[in-house]
Design a protein around this motif. Structure first.
Motif, short mmCIF file in Angstrom:
data_model
loop_
_atom_site.label_atom_id
_atom_site.label_comp_id
_atom_site.label_asym_id
_atom_site.label_seq_id
_atom_site.Cartn_x
_atom_site.Cartn_y
_atom_site.Cartn_z
N THR A 6 16.44 -48.61 5.86
CA THR A 6 17.80 -49.08 5.98
C THR A 6 18.36 -48.72 7.33
OG1 THR A 6 18.68 -47.06 5.05
CG2 THR A 6 18.15 -48.82 3.51
N GLY A 7 19.45 -49.38 7.70
CA GLY A 7 20.03 -49.12 8.99
C GLY A 7 20.77 -47.80 9.04
N ALA A 8 21.05 -47.36 10.25
CA ALA A 8 21.81 -46.12 10.43
C ALA A 8 23.25 -46.34 10.01
CB ALA A 8 21.75 -45.69 11.90
N MET A 9 23.87 -45.25 9.51
CA MET A 9 25.27 -45.30 9.13
C MET A 9 26.10 -44.72 10.26
SD MET A 9 25.09 -44.09 5.17
CE MET A 9 26.82 -44.44 4.94
N THR A 10 27.32 -45.22 10.42
CA THR A 10 28.21 -44.69 11.43
C THR A 10 29.55 -44.36 10.80
OG1 THR A 10 28.95 -46.91 12.02
CG2 THR A 10 27.13 -45.99 13.30
N GLY A 11 30.23 -43.39 11.38
CA GLY A 11 31.57 -43.05 10.92
C GLY A 11 32.56 -43.60 11.92
N ARG A 12 33.28 -42.74 12.61
CA ARG A 12 34.25 -43.19 13.60
C ARG A 12 33.59 -43.31 14.97
NH1 ARG A 12 36.66 -39.22 10.60
NH2 ARG A 12 36.36 -37.67 12.27
N GLY A 15 16.76 -17.46 1.11
CA GLY A 15 16.75 -18.91 1.04
C GLY A 15 18.15 -19.51 0.95
N VAL A 16 18.35 -20.65 1.64
CA VAL A 16 19.66 -21.31 1.67
C VAL A 16 19.49 -22.82 1.55
CG1 VAL A 16 20.84 -19.54 3.02
CG2 VAL A 16 19.63 -21.38 4.22
N TRP A 17 20.56 -23.47 1.09
CA TRP A 17 20.71 -24.90 1.30
C TRP A 17 21.48 -25.10 2.61
CZ3 TRP A 17 25.85 -25.26 1.62
CH2 TRP A 17 26.66 -24.53 0.73
N ILE A 18 21.42 -26.30 3.18
CA ILE A 18 22.03 -26.57 4.48
C ILE A 18 22.86 -27.85 4.39
CG2 ILE A 18 21.55 -27.24 6.87
CD1 ILE A 18 19.01 -25.51 6.69
N HIS A 19 24.12 -27.76 4.80
CA HIS A 19 25.02 -28.92 4.85
C HIS A 19 25.35 -29.20 6.31
CE1 HIS A 19 28.84 -31.12 4.83
NE2 HIS A 19 28.51 -31.53 3.60
N LEU A 20 25.12 -30.42 6.73
CA LEU A 20 25.42 -30.86 8.09
C LEU A 20 26.69 -31.70 8.07
CD1 LEU A 20 21.82 -31.96 9.19
CD2 LEU A 20 22.89 -29.70 9.44
N GLY A 21 27.71 -31.29 8.83
CA GLY A 21 28.94 -32.05 8.88
C GLY A 21 28.79 -33.29 9.74
N THR A 22 29.10 -34.43 9.18
CA THR A 22 29.04 -35.70 9.91
C THR A 22 30.30 -36.49 9.62
OG1 THR A 22 28.00 -36.99 8.13
CG2 THR A 22 26.53 -35.75 9.58
N GLU A 23 30.61 -37.44 10.48
CA GLU A 23 31.81 -38.25 10.31
C GLU A 23 31.71 -39.18 9.11
OE1 GLU A 23 32.50 -40.25 13.98
OE2 GLU A 23 33.08 -38.43 15.06
N ASP A 24 30.50 -39.44 8.63
CA ASP A 24 30.35 -40.37 7.50
C ASP A 24 30.25 -39.67 6.15
OD1 ASP A 24 27.81 -39.35 7.45
OD2 ASP A 24 26.77 -41.24 7.84
N GLY A 25 30.55 -38.37 6.10
CA GLY A 25 30.60 -37.71 4.80
C GLY A 25 29.65 -36.56 4.61
N PRO A 42 30.78 -30.98 -1.20
CA PRO A 42 30.53 -32.42 -1.30
C PRO A 42 29.74 -32.94 -0.10
CG PRO A 42 32.82 -31.91 -1.81
CD PRO A 42 32.21 -30.65 -1.25
N ALA A 43 29.00 -34.01 -0.34
CA ALA A 43 28.24 -34.66 0.73
C ALA A 43 27.94 -36.09 0.31
CB ALA A 43 26.94 -33.92 1.01
N ARG A 44 27.98 -36.98 1.27
CA ARG A 44 27.69 -38.38 0.96
C ARG A 44 26.20 -38.60 0.69
NH1 ARG A 44 29.71 -43.62 4.48
NH2 ARG A 44 29.25 -45.18 2.88
N ARG A 45 25.36 -37.87 1.45
CA ARG A 45 23.91 -37.96 1.26
C ARG A 45 23.35 -36.60 0.88
NH1 ARG A 45 22.43 -41.20 6.63
NH2 ARG A 45 24.48 -40.35 7.12
N VAL A 46 22.49 -36.57 -0.11
CA VAL A 46 21.90 -35.31 -0.58
C VAL A 46 20.39 -35.46 -0.66
CG1 VAL A 46 21.79 -33.62 -2.42
CG2 VAL A 46 23.96 -34.73 -1.90
#
Length: 368
Positions: free
Chosen positions: A2-8, A129-139, A161-165
């Motif tokens: 699929t194509g890349a997602m963009t935010g702002r 051990g950790v989980w990792i959340h990356l902040g992005t403009e798209d969620g 919360p996260a748009r992609r997991v």
């Protein structure tokens, strides 16, 4: 694909170099604006499996969730992606090879790496051990690595919360709770001797505590004593409340391995090396104690060979989430797109039904 997602205006892409469709090495490339962050760089768990790095290009940083081989065992290949800095939690950094000088990643907190907000929390799976959340403009992108909220030893922090997991779907559609797993294992504690080849930097110390809870003083090897020492050194963040005192009692009371009538916990999990390999070779005859494997049976290892031959038993000890836990996680994070990592692609339809209305991504192409 699929194509890349963009935010702002920020371009966000996620590429699975390895880890989707089967139980393979973890390696995911997040491209956020101009930053290129590699999430884990593992090998195995079956012998010889390495992530394909030829098309990865330059990487700005490698973020390590934990030090098990299938997540960090290929860090020696980092020169192939530009020799970027490696980030790991303080406890995980202690457990990495001395050739890897890791920069600090918080156990719980937020830092900025290459301009990207990186939030972490404890994953309940392994030391440091950790989980990792990356902040992005798209969620946001949430990478769970390996995780579990059923551990009585390792803490688990609910992720944001996260748009992609990227999920830890190692157990496919299995929904057997830990209580049932323990009930199936308990008879081996009282059967006149048992050998459990286990990961000292994982389920091993917890299983030894479980034996003590059932009135059995176990035998543990030096690898377990060293691993427990590392945990005690970081007890405030690495352990659940009350676990520190229990581990100190275990160190005081545990026996040395070598007697076949003892309940023995020995490294490593597939009996390919360490004390477990020595004891399996010594006790694999028909008159030896029960040999019980509780984790992934890697191809071509004594674990798979002995179980297939009927000489050893396989009884799972949960260190990954059940389907019910995954479904709850998807709902809690509000995920719209889910990548089910480390599980067999044959579970695709079951995952799609369980995680709806979130959609599955990555199983038809490497980039989302």
């Amino acid at each position: 694909m699929t194509g890349a997602m963009t935010g702002r205006g920020q371009k966000v892409r996620l590429r699975a170099l390895s880890g989707l469709g089967s139980k393979g090495p973890a390696c995911f490339l997040a491209m956020i604006g101009g930053a290129r962050l590699l999430l884990d760089l593992g090998e195995g768990p079956d012998a010889g499996r390495l992530p394909p790095l030829s098309g990865a290009g330059r990487v700005d940083a490698i973020l390590v969730t934990h030090t098990h081989g299938d997540h960090a065992g290929a860090l020696g290949l980092r020169h192939r992606v530009g020799s970027p800095p490696v980030y790991a939690t303080p406890l995980a950094a202690r457990l990495l090879p001395p050739t890897v000088a890791a920069l600090p990643l918080p156990v719980r907190g937020t830092v900025e790496i290459q301009g990207v907000p990186v939030t972490t929390g404890r994953s309940g799976h392994a030391p440091g051990g950790v989980w990792i959340h990356l902040g992005t403009e798209d969620g946001g992108i949430l990478y769970m690595g390996d995780h579990s909220d059923e551990s009585a030893l390792f803490p688990f922090d609910p992720p944001p919360p996260a748009r992609r997991v990227i999920l830890d779907a190692s157990y496919g559609l299995d929904d057997t709770p830990q209580a049932e797993r323990l009930a199936a294992l308990e008879p081996f504690l009282h059967a006149g001797g048992a050998l459990f080849p286990v990961a000292a930097d994982g389920r091993g110390p917890e299983m030894a505590l479980w034996a003590m809870d059932h009135g059995v003083v176990p035998a543990i090897d030096d690898a377990h004593r060293a691993a427990i020492g590392h945990l005690l050194a970081e007890a405030d963040t690495a352990l659940r409340p009350g676990a520190e005192e229990r581990l100190r009692r275990l160190l005081d009371r545990a026996k040395a391995p070598g007697a076949p009538r003892d309940v023995t916990f020995a490294a490593g999990p597939n009996a390919t090396s360490g004390t477990a390999a020595e004891l399996v070779e010594r006790w694999a005859g028909v008159d030896g104690p029960d040999i019980v494997f509780t984790g992934y049976l890697a191809a071509g290892t004594p674990s798979r060979t002995l179980v297939d031959a009927g000489r050893a038993r396989y009884r799972r000890w949960n260190v990954h989430p059940t389907l019910r836990q995954l479904t709850a996680l998807v709902a809690a994070t509000g995920a719209e797109r889910v990548l089910p990592a480390f599980g067999d692609i044959r579970h695709r339809e079951g995952w799609q039904a369980a995680f709806a209305p979130a959609s599955l991504e990555g199983l038809d192409g490497p980039e989302v």
